[in-house]
Design a protein around this motif. Sequence first.
Motif, PDB file in Angstrom:
ATOM      1  N   THR A  39       2.757   0.246   0.789  1.00  0.00           N
ATOM      2  CA  THR A  39       2.196  -0.325  -0.422  1.00  0.00           C
ATOM      3  C   THR A  39       0.651  -0.631  -0.404  1.00  0.00           C
ATOM      4  OG1 THR A  39       3.065  -2.407   0.226  1.00  0.00           O
ATOM      5  CG2 THR A  39       4.672  -1.230  -1.031  1.00  0.00           C
ATOM      6  N   ALA A  40       0.358  -1.138   0.726  1.00  0.00           N
ATOM      7  CA  ALA A  40      -1.138  -1.737   1.075  1.00  0.00           C
ATOM      8  C   ALA A  40      -2.201  -0.761   1.292  1.00  0.00           C
ATOM      9  CB  ALA A  40      -0.988  -2.902   1.745  1.00  0.00           C
ATOM     10  N   VAL A  41      -1.926   0.227   2.163  1.00  0.00           N
ATOM     11  CA  VAL A  41      -2.970   1.189   2.423  1.00  0.00           C
ATOM     12  C   VAL A  41      -3.374   1.798   1.235  1.00  0.00           C
ATOM     13  CG1 VAL A  41      -3.525   3.049   3.890  1.00  0.00           C
ATOM     14  CG2 VAL A  41      -2.339   1.155   4.863  1.00  0.00           C
ATOM     15  N   PRO A  42      -2.497   2.605   0.445  1.00  0.00           N
ATOM     16  CA  PRO A  42      -3.122   3.324  -0.536  1.00  0.00           C
ATOM     17  C   PRO A  42      -3.919   2.404  -1.546  1.00  0.00           C
ATOM     18  CG  PRO A  42      -0.987   4.056  -0.210  1.00  0.00           C
ATOM     19  CD  PRO A  42      -1.120   2.733   0.580  1.00  0.00           C
ATOM     20  N   GLY A  43      -3.260   1.406  -1.983  1.00  0.00           N
ATOM     21  CA  GLY A  43      -4.244   0.440  -2.808  1.00  0.00           C
ATOM     22  C   GLY A  43      -5.225  -0.149  -2.559  1.00  0.00           C
ATOM     23  N   GLY A  44      -5.330  -0.567  -1.419  1.00  0.00           N
ATOM     24  CA  GLY A  44      -6.613  -0.842  -0.629  1.00  0.00           C
ATOM     25  C   GLY A  44      -7.748   0.134  -0.504  1.00  0.00           C
ATOM     26  N   PHE A  45      -7.142   1.458  -0.298  1.00  0.00           N
ATOM     27  CA  PHE A  45      -8.002   2.455  -0.150  1.00  0.00           C
ATOM     28  C   PHE A  45      -8.724   2.693  -1.356  1.00  0.00           C
ATOM     29  CE2 PHE A  45      -8.922   6.992   0.583  1.00  0.00           C
ATOM     30  CZ  PHE A  45      -9.870   6.903   1.372  1.00  0.00           C
ATOM     31  N   ALA A  46      -7.997   2.690  -2.264  1.00  0.00           N
ATOM     32  CA  ALA A  46      -8.333   3.041  -3.765  1.00  0.00           C
ATOM     33  C   ALA A  46      -9.395   2.099  -4.104  1.00  0.00           C
ATOM     34  CB  ALA A  46      -7.047   2.995  -4.761  1.00  0.00           C
TER      35      ALA A  46
END
Length: 115
Positions: A39-46
């Motif tokens: 949940t956090a890695v793709p959102g943070g990367f975006a």
Amino acid sequence: MTDTADRADLQRSETDWWHRDHPTFTALTGFFTGMLFVTAVPGGFAGVLRLLFTYETAERWFPLVTLALLVPLGLLVAPRTRRFGTYMAIGMVLTLLVVLGVASLVLWFMVEMDA
């Protein structure tokens, strides 16, 4: 001086046992790390891409987030972290299944209510 060192060792051994010996510590931390990772890695990367670049450039570079999947694969390869990596992968897969299941149910519900 020895008495103080002995007490410090005793206190450390009393509070540190579950980090290395408890059978569910690795499983729980791996599972919840996998859930957070999905949940956090793709959102943070975006979010970081969007802050640094224009929308079109951020959209073009977003697929690089798939390189983050190398982290759990690396954990599965190393013998010392294999158990943690296994439970991390389980957490990732189950989180993806829940998200996809809920999204499909909501989409189905929205289409049925519109008709």
